[in-house]
Design a protein around this motif. Sequence first.
Motif, short mmCIF file in Angstrom:
data_model
loop_
_atom_site.label_atom_id
_atom_site.label_comp_id
_atom_site.label_asym_id
_atom_site.label_seq_id
_atom_site.Cartn_x
_atom_site.Cartn_y
_atom_site.Cartn_z
N GLY A 32 0.80 -1.23 0.00
CA GLY A 32 0.00 0.00 0.00
C GLY A 32 0.82 1.27 0.00
O GLY A 32 0.28 2.36 0.16
N TYR A 34 2.02 3.45 -2.17
CA TYR A 34 1.88 3.71 -3.60
C TYR A 34 2.86 4.75 -4.12
O TYR A 34 3.30 4.66 -5.27
CB TYR A 34 0.43 4.12 -3.91
N LYS A 64 -4.68 3.45 -8.02
CA LYS A 64 -4.80 3.52 -6.56
C LYS A 64 -4.76 4.96 -6.06
O LYS A 64 -5.39 5.28 -5.04
CB LYS A 64 -3.66 2.72 -5.91
N LYS A 478 -3.73 8.96 -0.32
CA LYS A 478 -4.37 7.66 -0.11
C LYS A 478 -3.57 6.75 0.82
O LYS A 478 -3.71 5.53 0.78
CB LYS A 478 -4.61 6.92 -1.45
#
Length: 718
Positions: A32, A34, A64, A478
């Motif tokens: 995760g 990114y 993402k 994110k």
Amino acid sequence: MGAREAAHKVLAKKKDDKDALTALGWAEFSLGNYTAAREAFAKLERLDPKSADALLGLGWVHVKLVKYPEAEAYLKKADDRVELWQRYQVADARGWMALNRGDLKKAESLFAGEAGLLVSGQPEPDDPMVGLGWVALKRNDLAAARRRFREGLDRNAFGCFYCYDGLARVALAEGKIDEALKHAVAGAQMARHNSGLVALVDALLLRKQDPARSIKVYKDLAKTHKQDALYVARLGWAQLAANDAKEARASFTRALKLAPEHPDAVAGLRQIKALDRRIVGEAWEYYARGEYKRVLAVCDGKREEARKQGNAAAEDCRGWALLGLGRGKEAVGAFRAALGIDKDFFYAQSGLVAAQQAGLGLYGQAWALLEAGRVDEAEGMFRRAGAEVERETQWLIADGLAWAQYYRKQYDGAERAFRQVVAGTPEAYLSQKGLGFVALERGDWAGAVKALTASLTRNPYQVVTSYTLPAKRLLEAKQYAEAKELLTLGERVYPYAADVRWLLAKALLGLKDEAGAAQKALVAVQLAPAYIQPVFDELKLPAGAVREAYQALGWGLYFAGNHEAALQRFTQYLKAGGTDPNASRGRAFALFRLGRYKAAVPDLEAAIAAEDTRRLLPITEVVPIPGTKAKWAIAYNARSTLAWLYYRTGEASRAEAEFRGVLKTYPFWVDALTGLGYSLLAEKKLTEAEERFLAALHVSPNYPDARQGLAKLKEARQ
């Protein structure tokens, strides 16, 4: 050794190794991270513009990061570069892009079409089943979602952790918490560090409220992932929740051996230190009220007891009290005494720095200039301040000059300077914070959280923006798990900061924890409804999940005088299935304030029935008095409001009857006494009207509405 660590090891020797960059990119992506993945894939693309992995990876990363035009541009290039067996992966990325945009039909078509892109003999991948499962979840077709996720496991029984994630979310939607937890743990056992699964396990265990179960789950996960600090630190928190500080300390210490300065472990040890402060708990209550002399008295009384326990809390407490009293030099001595007892007592470390800073006039002026954007002048003032700083605190000057470079956006120089300060003075929390802010500018989210956690652990009581500003950057990128870590620290220190709770709600929603997000959003609304109102709908949670927040918003907005918005929120609560009669009463009050009298009557009549059975209590509010410039605190309820409604619509006799009904229960309500006076005046019952106005003034001699009523009565008699 994990894939990421192995890739870094290779790149340390050969920085342009394309295989290692490929492995690093996909490892960061699966974790995760990114932005880090994008950096690895971008470097790979620069080395080899035709690299299918680089193009496909960049396409996925931008999906993402919700940068769809960039994602499609890379996927279009990937169409021409990927091997035949990789074609389905391009379609899968486009499927998720469609799903995220809400185009379920297109997403379903893309996921289903992946089978036609496989080459002869190629095993059927689990990816399309995961995608189709999420399409079904979005449609609330739980049976179909479960079937798809199970098909994915049939295809990849030992690798499809996303299938277990999906099955857990299906069970959660059905209210089957134990089943959801079983699937989430199975996925977490399979995946080393998937942020969504980590958050899901956390949320489900929180729902269970069973410390023993939490300890077992985290022990099992820590056993599976032996070289990871993550679950060892989680285990520490579970042990702390079970009031086993000894075992918790051991777990946090073990986690820090695996990963020095691991945020959860550092925060855990800080929490244990906070428990040590309970010996002077009464003093901290006084401190919160600014009663520093009383703080000092309590702490003085606990010094010997604390010292015998090897507890630095009393000396630390004395330091903060003395600092509050403006006795900086004595505070320095108290903090040093605390650190003599426990050299790792975080609060005393930050207190010592604060006490030393307090006596530096030029240093404070330099910071004021820096924060005003006058960087050149600030830099000169920092250099002048060096003459007033003792040798042991010269690092404050070096830190200030490093911040000057940061403000100039000279991030390389700032980082070097901050690192030099921290190397020589590990307790320099301002420089640790500086490293965190530099990392944010570079998109190094994990590094930012690590540095900021170190800083905020050293001094938790830094300004609230030390938590919220970095969290906003993380949410924009994110990086939901990282934002959650930082905001969870902030929540402990600033439990009444609405923006901390609100941002935490957004982080939890990003981690697909709708229940947790709704809970944090409700607290944020209760703390600051008018502040949260303009942004509340950005959360996009189902109405049922935020139903209670709608009512909290309604009352907050009502008392803030925004009656139109309050009406909207009360109505949303009731439409979402809310049954609390106080919400329909709130809607009635809002309608009354807006002059929509006919619409208010049914809700007022229903509320009167609830009030008569004492299910609803009266309200006290400061309101403007019509016809005057004054405001007054009055008590009222649904019956008195209905009485005023009848008076305003010209039905004086009905108003009189309702006011008399109110006064049977509350004979000294000045608002009802005055209202009855006005009703009688309208019916030309002047003698009793005068009696009622005078009765109101007997209760509250300066009540402007009763005085105004007497003036009107005098006019009527003339």
